[in-house]
Write a protein that holds these residues in place. Structure first.
Motif, short mmCIF file in Angstrom:
data_model
loop_
_atom_site.label_atom_id
_atom_site.label_comp_id
_atom_site.label_asym_id
_atom_site.label_seq_id
_atom_site.Cartn_x
_atom_site.Cartn_y
_atom_site.Cartn_z
N SER A 37 5.85 -2.08 2.22
CA SER A 37 6.90 -1.22 1.67
C SER A 37 7.79 -0.72 2.81
O SER A 37 7.34 -0.61 3.95
N TYR A 39 10.40 2.15 4.50
CA TYR A 39 10.63 3.59 4.55
C TYR A 39 11.68 3.91 5.61
O TYR A 39 11.92 3.13 6.52
N ARG A 181 4.80 3.59 -9.76
CA ARG A 181 5.51 3.31 -8.52
C ARG A 181 6.98 3.68 -8.67
O ARG A 181 7.65 3.27 -9.63
N ARG A 183 10.50 5.46 -5.98
CA ARG A 183 10.88 5.96 -4.67
C ARG A 183 10.37 7.39 -4.52
O ARG A 183 10.36 8.16 -5.48
N SER A 200 10.81 6.64 0.86
CA SER A 200 10.54 5.24 0.57
C SER A 200 11.81 4.59 0.04
O SER A 200 12.54 5.17 -0.75
N ASP A 202 11.45 1.56 -1.30
CA ASP A 202 10.88 0.78 -2.40
C ASP A 202 10.05 1.71 -3.28
O ASP A 202 9.74 2.85 -2.91
N VAL A 204 6.75 3.10 -4.57
CA VAL A 204 5.37 3.19 -4.07
C VAL A 204 4.60 4.17 -4.93
O VAL A 204 5.17 5.08 -5.54
#
Length: 257
Positions: A37, A39, A181, A183, A200, A202, A204
């Motif tokens: 992922s 960040y 999941r 951001r 993030s 992506d 997560v």
């Protein structure tokens, strides 16, 4: 001439070493990959960096946008070099829980137990939630119950939740491999009191996000700030001036130079 150039270089190096470190602090945001992922992680030494909390302007209205806060700071002859949302907020952009700005408590701690929405507990009310604060001894993160019991003197404080990492242990409510999941943004107090913000890029889950703080960023205590469409970052050096699709932000962390 060679000696003159060497002397000028030495003088420049000496002057650079004597300059305040605030500018270097503002640019300590970097892209980090962890467990597949992506960040953005920003590291601040709060003993040298002027990190503050902001909510309302002189007109009594919430700033809502990072650019509005940047304009207000600029009007005071300063510069906003970094900002992130500082916790969850209500529809009127007021903080969901405890909020202390310049030593004044503007919102009390929220100790309510929320009813489940569609079978789920809203993030703020997941236990334990916690308080990030800046005080005489630097930065700290405590579970809300512990903060209220110890009552440390705080110049700035914001309540959010859930806690991500507690005394170097992941919050036990998190589920490995959870499909929840999105951001997420959070803050950790790490080695030597260093503060690290992470956003993030992506989606997560909470377990993986908490592991970023404990295992990658070496933060024994970390607090979730917000998720989904409320995640945002302001950092001109990275070309970032995000907007919250909730119509703006409530409380905001800002680094002022």
């Amino acid at each position: 001439m060679a000696y003159l150039k060497l002397g000028m270089l030495a003088l420049a190096s000496t002057l650079a070493a004597l300059l305040p470190l605030h500018h270097a602090q503002a640019e300590q945001c970097e892209k980090v990959a962890f467990d597949e992922s992506k960040y953005v992680v920003c590291t601040l030494d709060v003993e040298k960096a002027d990190l503050r909390l902001f909510w309302k302007g002189v007109d009594g209205e919430p700033y809502r946008a990072f650019s509005s806060l940047a304009d207000a700071v600029r009007a005071e002859g300063r510069k906003l070099t970094f900002a992130v949302n500082a916790g969850m907020y209500r529809a009127d952009f007021s903080p969901m829980g405890l909020y202390v700005e310049n030593g004044k408590e503007l919102e009390p701690a929220n100790m309510a137990a929320a009813e489940r929405a569609a079978g789920q507990v809203p993030n703020f009310y997941k236990k334990p939630n916690g308080v990030f604060f800046l005080g005489e001894a630097g930065a700290g993160i405590l579970a809300t119950d512990a903060f209220l019991k110890l009552a440390p003197k705080a110049r700035f404080a914001t309540q959010s939740g859930p806690m991500l990492v507690i005394a170097n242990k992941l919050n036990p409510i998190f589920i490995i491999g959870s499909t929840d999941r999105t951001r997420r943004s959070g803050v950790g107090v790490c080695e030597n009191g260093t503060v690290r913000f992470a956003i993030s890029e992506d989606g997560v889950n909470f377990h993986d996000f908490a592991r970023l703080f404990r295992d990658r960023l070496q933060c024994p205590d970390a607090l979730f700030l917000d998720g989904g469409r409320g995640v945002g970052l302001y950092n001109p050096a990275m070309g970032r001036n995000d907007w919250s699709w909730h119509g703006g932000y409530g409380p905001i962390f800002g680094l002022v130079e």
